[in-house]
Design a protein around this motif. Structure first.
Motif, mmCIF file in Angstrom:
data_model
loop_
_atom_site.group_PDB
_atom_site.id
_atom_site.type_symbol
_atom_site.label_atom_id
_atom_site.label_comp_id
_atom_site.label_asym_id
_atom_site.label_seq_id
_atom_site.Cartn_x
_atom_site.Cartn_y
_atom_site.Cartn_z
ATOM 1 N N LEU A 38 0.800 -1.134 -0.308
ATOM 2 C CA LEU A 38 0.124 0.015 0.118
ATOM 3 C C LEU A 38 1.099 1.642 -0.411
ATOM 4 O O LEU A 38 0.443 2.279 -0.836
ATOM 5 C CB LEU A 38 -0.725 0.034 1.054
ATOM 6 C CG LEU A 38 -2.053 -0.407 1.005
ATOM 7 C CD1 LEU A 38 -2.783 -0.785 2.644
ATOM 8 C CD2 LEU A 38 -3.334 -0.340 0.391
ATOM 9 N N SER A 39 1.871 1.138 0.753
ATOM 10 C CA SER A 39 2.957 2.339 0.852
ATOM 11 C C SER A 39 3.737 2.591 -0.595
ATOM 12 O O SER A 39 3.790 3.848 -0.466
ATOM 13 C CB SER A 39 3.845 1.916 1.606
ATOM 14 O OG SER A 39 4.552 3.228 1.725
ATOM 15 N N ALA A 40 4.202 1.430 -0.811
ATOM 16 C CA ALA A 40 4.535 1.409 -2.186
ATOM 17 C C ALA A 40 3.830 2.191 -3.606
ATOM 18 O O ALA A 40 4.311 2.786 -4.563
ATOM 19 C CB ALA A 40 5.508 0.657 -2.867
ATOM 20 N N PHE A 41 2.005 1.415 -3.650
ATOM 21 C CA PHE A 41 1.043 1.991 -4.328
ATOM 22 C C PHE A 41 0.547 3.659 -4.162
ATOM 23 O O PHE A 41 0.577 4.369 -5.193
ATOM 24 C CB PHE A 41 0.001 1.242 -3.750
ATOM 25 C CG PHE A 41 -1.213 1.644 -4.981
ATOM 26 C CD1 PHE A 41 -1.253 1.357 -5.719
ATOM 27 C CD2 PHE A 41 -2.587 2.769 -4.141
ATOM 28 C CE1 PHE A 41 -2.504 2.007 -6.895
ATOM 29 C CE2 PHE A 41 -3.442 2.746 -4.814
ATOM 30 C CZ PHE A 41 -3.461 2.356 -6.339
ATOM 31 N N LYS A 42 0.657 4.127 -2.918
ATOM 32 C CA LYS A 42 0.804 5.222 -2.973
ATOM 33 C C LYS A 42 1.856 6.242 -3.405
ATOM 34 O O LYS A 42 1.299 7.542 -3.930
ATOM 35 C CB LYS A 42 0.869 6.109 -1.302
ATOM 36 C CG LYS A 42 0.800 7.415 -0.888
ATOM 37 C CD LYS A 42 0.312 7.476 0.759
ATOM 38 C CE LYS A 42 1.856 7.131 1.292
ATOM 39 N NZ LYS A 42 2.582 8.732 1.130
ATOM 40 N N SER A 43 2.946 5.873 -2.910
ATOM 41 C CA SER A 43 4.312 6.723 -4.156
ATOM 42 C C SER A 43 4.291 6.367 -5.247
ATOM 43 O O SER A 43 4.699 7.647 -6.047
ATOM 44 C CB SER A 43 4.971 6.192 -3.299
ATOM 45 O OG SER A 43 6.795 7.070 -3.618
#
Length: 440
Positions: A101-106
């Motif tokens: 999720l963190s990578a997707f947001k970035s």
């Protein structure tokens, strides 16, 4: 709070106030909050920019009175967003759901920023005011930079930057100055970031300021009339880009000026560039008689200096990963998340970061998004008038200036320039789509 109040009064474009003044000092605010004992505020500050975007998008959808006609850029951004969203659900790779999720947001939040601007008409935006705000930030940043240069000290050493990064992201201080390697060249010279998160984001912000100067002070007949404040902002941008001590932003800076002269038929600027180029070549021939300068130039051209070698190694690793896994290694395998865990594959190139994580299809979509935006902005510069034309000029020049940084950095992590440019991209596409409909 001021921007939020403005939004709920119905002025959704008021979020630009926060994007300009809030995101430029975002990391500095986090760092100072941490060291001054206001750590409890950081969890409130951290998601605020995303919540504002989602709020604007939600209000825009709620207030929509008629169905919008979609543009090719809309389809590409929607396709990219939902395709990469699949990689959050699919447990591909070695990273857990929170890391994915963190990578997707970035990697994939920018389509939502675009969509929030896509529902705002250009005529409702006081463009001159917000463009002047961007220039105020540029001038203020150079003021801090001059202080750094005189004191020979990074501003981040007094804001708690290293402590904040270690506590929240587990990043140990690196380099000779207790920050990160980004704050110095391979020869040990300091690279300054003013009040931005790092020198590379500051360089990107300077390119944005240059694009704004060109757009703001060029009228519909391509006459360039720069006010006294505009001249101060231009001088500030030049000081900043020279002090960046980075070849890529400096090359982008002059490329933007050259392209501006070309699209506005500024023959005097073009002649100056051509004569300057000839003079530079002659000066270069004279300089390379010095053995040290000769070695530096040769190492740069042949990619043998430490910085260039580092980029190439990362690029090759990323390209190899994409060849082996065309559908990607999974979210988190490259870029910000992997970098924090020391497991990065093929970073330092936005295109490769996307390709490694979500595969060739996502990379192609991302490339097409940028290509279509460049084509549209260039085409409509010749058609639009007033504020709409200024947005087109600014976006086209900034896209030109972003090409090299996209190849050498994780560009989508630079919140200040990303939020402003994608939000204005949405407003621009809304404008040209409306005109296409009215013209039949």
């Amino acid at each position: 709070m001021y921007a939020t109040a403005d939004i709920f009064k119905g002025n959704r474009q008021g979020v630009l106030l926060f994007f300009i003044f809030g995101l430029s000092i975002y990391t500095t605010t986090m760092s100072l909050s941490f060291v001054l004992g206001f750590k409890f505020l950081i969890p409130v500050f951290q998601p605020f920019k995303e919540l504002l975007v989602l709020t604007i998008l939600g209000l825009g959808i709620y207030q929509m009175k008629e169905k919008i006609k979609l543009n090719m850029v809309d389809y590409l951004l929607g396709g990219y967003f939902f395709y990469t969203l699949l990689y959050v659900v699919i447990p591909l790779g070695d990273f857990g759901l929170s890391d994915r999720l963190s990578a997707f947001k970035s990697m994939s939040f920018f389509p939502l920023i675009y969509a929030s601007g896509r529902l705002i008409a250009a005529e409702k935006v006081n463009l001159g005011k917000y463009f002047h705000y961007i220039l105020i930030v540029a001038v203020a940043a150079t003021g801090v930079l001059i202080y750094e240069l005189i004191s020979d000290q990074h501003f981040q050493t007094v804001t708690g930057y290293a402590d904040y990064n270690f506590y929240y992201f587990g990043q140990e201080p690196t380099g000779n100055y207790g920050l990160t390697w980004t704050f110095e060249t391979e020869t040990g010279f300091r690279r300054f970031a003013s009040f931005f998160s790092n020198p590379l984001e500051y360089a990107a912000a300077t390119l944005l300021a240059l694009a704004v100067i060109a757009a703001l002070y060029t009228d519909d007949d391509n006459n360039l009339k720069i006010s006294a404040f505009g001249q101060l902002a231009l001088a500030s941008s030049f000081i900043a880009i020279v002090a960046a001590l980075s070849r890529a932003p400096l090359a982008s800076y002059f490329a933007m000026i050259y392209v501006y002269a070309f699209i506005t038929s500024k023959r005097n600027i073009l002649k100056t560039f051509h004569y300057g180029f000839i003079a530079a070549v002659l000066y270069f021939i004279f300089l390379i008689q010095n053995e040290d300068i000769y070695s530096f130039v040769v190492d740069t051209i042949t990619f043998q200096n430490a910085s260039s070698v580092g980029h190439i190694i990362e690029w090759l690793a990323g390209i190899d990963a994409m060849i082996r896994q065309p559908l990607g290694l999974g979210l988190g395998s490259s870029g910000k998340v992997a970098g924090m865990l020391g497991l990065n594959v093929g970073g330092e190139n936005q295109f490769i970061i996307i390709g490694v994580q979500a595969g060739i299809i996502a990379l192609i979509l991302y490339l097409l998004i940028h290509a279509y935006l460049m084509v549209y902005t260039y085409k409509w510069i010749k058609i639009l008038k007033g504020n709409e034309r200024k947005i087109a000029i600014m976006l086209f020049l900034f896209k030109i200036g972003s090409i090299v940084p996209l190849l050498t950095t994780n560009f989508e992590n630079y919140s200040y320039v990303i939020y402003i440019s994608w939000f204005l991209s949405g407003i621009f596409i809304n404008s040209i789509t409306a005109k296409s409909i009215s013209n039949g």
